[in-house]
Design a protein around this motif. Sequence first.
Motif, PDB file in Angstrom:
ATOM      1  N   UNK A  69      -1.148   5.534  -4.639  1.00 34.43           N
ATOM      2  CA  UNK A  69      -0.816   4.393  -2.897  1.00 34.43           C
ATOM      3  C   UNK A  69       0.473   3.596  -2.587  1.00 34.43           C
ATOM      4  N   UNK A  70       0.814   3.935  -4.245  1.00 37.70           N
ATOM      5  CA  UNK A  70       2.539   3.392  -3.140  1.00 37.70           C
ATOM      6  C   UNK A  70       3.536   4.157  -2.034  1.00 37.70           C
ATOM      7  N   UNK A  71       3.213   5.831  -2.253  1.00 40.80           N
ATOM      8  CA  UNK A  71       4.285   5.828  -1.478  1.00 40.80           C
ATOM      9  C   UNK A  71       2.980   6.376  -0.745  1.00 40.80           C
ATOM     10  N   UNK A  72       2.072   6.184  -0.315  1.00 44.88           N
ATOM     11  CA  UNK A  72       1.028   6.166   1.665  1.00 44.88           C
ATOM     12  C   UNK A  72       1.773   4.730   2.099  1.00 44.88           C
ATOM     13  N   UNK A  73       1.847   3.716   1.037  1.00 46.89           N
ATOM     14  CA  UNK A  73       1.785   2.696   1.942  1.00 46.89           C
ATOM     15  C   UNK A  73       3.765   2.390   2.354  1.00 46.89           C
ATOM     16  N   UNK A  74       4.219   3.166   1.850  1.00 52.78           N
ATOM     17  CA  UNK A  74       5.957   3.430   2.137  1.00 52.78           C
ATOM     18  C   UNK A  74       6.251   4.135   3.302  1.00 52.78           C
ATOM     19  N   UNK A  75       5.481   5.238   3.274  1.00 51.63           N
ATOM     20  CA  UNK A  75       5.194   6.860   4.221  1.00 51.63           C
ATOM     21  C   UNK A  75       5.673   5.820   5.691  1.00 51.63           C
TER      22      UNK A  75
END
Lengths: 382, 382
Positions: free
Chosen positions: B273-279
């Motif tokens: 979820x974190x990676x998706x938000x930062x991407x």
Amino acid sequence: MHAVGVITEYNPLHNGHLYHLQQAKQQTGADCTVVVMSGNWLQRGEPAILDKWTRAQLALQAGADLVIELPVFFATQPAHLFARGGVELLTALGCESLVFGAEHPELDFGQLMAAFPNGREAFKQYNATYATLFNAALKTATGQALTKSNDMLGYCYYVANQHLGGHLKLVSIQRQVADHNDAAIHMSQFASGTAIRQAALTGNWSAVAKVVPATTLAQLQQQPLVSWADFWPYLHYQLMSTTVERSGQFDQMAEGLEYRLREMAQSATSFDDFLTRVKSKRYTYTRLQRVATATLLQLTATEVQAAQMQNYLRVLGFSPVGQAYLHQVKKELTLPLYTKMSKDLRLHELALDYRAGRVYELINHQTQDLYRRPLMIENAPK
Amino acid sequence: MHAVGVITEYNPLHNGHLYHLQQAKQQTGADCTVVVMSGNWLQRGEPAILDKWTRAQLALQAGADLVIELPVFFATQPAHLFARGGVELLTALGCESLVFGAEHPELDFGQLMAAFPNGREAFKQYNATYATLFNAALKTATGQALTKSNDMLGYCYYVANQHLGGHLKLVSIQRQVADHNDAAIHMSQFASGTAIRQAALTGNWSAVAKVVPATTLAQLQQQPLVSWADFWPYLHYQLMSTTVERSGQFDQMAEGLEYRLREMAQSATSFDDFLTRVKSKRYTYTRLQRVATATLLQLTATEVQAAQMQNYLRVLGFSPVGQAYLHQVKKELTLPLYTKMSKDLRLHELALDYRAGRVYELINHQTQDLYRRPLMIENAPK
């Protein structure tokens, strides 16, 4: 309006605190009771069992009119700095007196301070590690020692007040608990915070119910209860991933202690186990817990010292009386007043409290600063 | 004795790797196969599914004669630095050739390098973020692009070897997996590491069994399987407790990205979820994962760059042939050789690998460096 101040942690608010609040009003005849309260991290280097908003609400329900957060850079400090932070806030708010509980309210702090050799200088160097040295010197000079924690805090309030111009009248009252560290709940309406937390964490609600207001009991039963054990994985990780060059910069770290912390953390299995491994004659448990808190929050000595020069009044809650009092003194405040965590404040003035709250949230899961507004209580109970 | 080198991650060792190892020996006729392998943290910015000792053992069982750890400060880097670290180690060991798999082994890297405008300078500035730019320039100059990850790595090996004096003969072989990122296991004895890890983490052992040696299957079933999800609580905590001034110093952090990481971490519920938000378009997932690794391990750009100037040969294991080869070249090594983690090495030369191992141990619970000695395998299987 006249205001009386108290400096507290309310971890959690119990019958002894209730008595203290009532005495503060009675003995001073003040119209408004101002409570300066630690936030989510406390003087003995530990997280609060209930978060600051819950504890502020309990304070308002117990009769406080205005609750101000003692910033983390004073709240997690040795007694003299904790005291300085609190006295500074009460002074800035124009309070007339500070009422505190002591084991020996008959102590004449003025006499002690005057008699203490190089009083101010020695006090400035005072550090929890040297409590024994401090007391030895005091005993030589005056024949008295401050071996009880609230006597010591009282002395620190006295000295801080003198340094800040002596605006507060200090009123000491007899504490209703024999010993702050007394772990058991006895047949009484009073017990130490330590005993109450232990009973709450083990679900011994009948013991808790005897010694806290019903409001506190209800919150303890409803809210997540937080303790060091919850943060151990994070502290462990921090000690495994940081360099000793960096951890050596954390607040209150003693020279060489950073190596010992890392070495002991590697094989420790819990926070208690870690503390036991690190403990030596040189450091008290309280000191080690404060260093652990600074490590967990990555608070460097440099940033803590810089922040201590810029204290502020962060409002957590108020009653109608507290609101009126704030309105009355607003223009004469000698420190900035903050009622919300704006983006700019998060990045600058309130950065350390914001960080302390974010780490607390990892366990508590309730926003501690973002979008929070001061609590308002309509009518304080009688 | 003549040695051939391969540069690997073995995450985990599968049939494609086995084929590669066999081809390396066959195509070069070498007596000794040297495997440079990433430790517990990998080039795509993630923890290895099995620890480095398990993976080193699998490599020895698959026919490797000497397994050398690629230090974390090269292993978690963009392709050109990963390649440089590996080529440096093989060169220091006196290997005669480097065999690598490529999607297009027919590519003429020498021609590409010669044709690339300001080849060396552009290469030095190469950064994963600019892979697109890099390829655009390459395409303009040569009409070709390196869009496949192993073609790109091959090019980086070529350039690194040229920079280091061209001691290695480079041999490219056809990769037996169509696409490194292909997520599904098809009806074949070959599958990508990604597909194998996914199958192992979900317990799809029949799929795994088709595409890995029996030794790998057994280890995957016996050992703790590690993934980013395990480290998410620590990364989350690190981003909540660090200052942006400090996280801005972490390796491979882009300007301003530290703010975005902290903001997105606050409400993220898992690593994915974190990676998706930062991407965003600006950063690839791989880049973000590498930055996350640097943050988790608290690797600053300064210390990584300093460490890259002092590469070393850390032996993870050897066969009798590997041991004899080491004996043969011992006096001509151009980098220091380490076989154990002494106290002095922990604090200095090997400090970053030691730290990387300590963090991995938080999940893996098996000592990664302290008290470990190189693995010795008696007789490599046929």
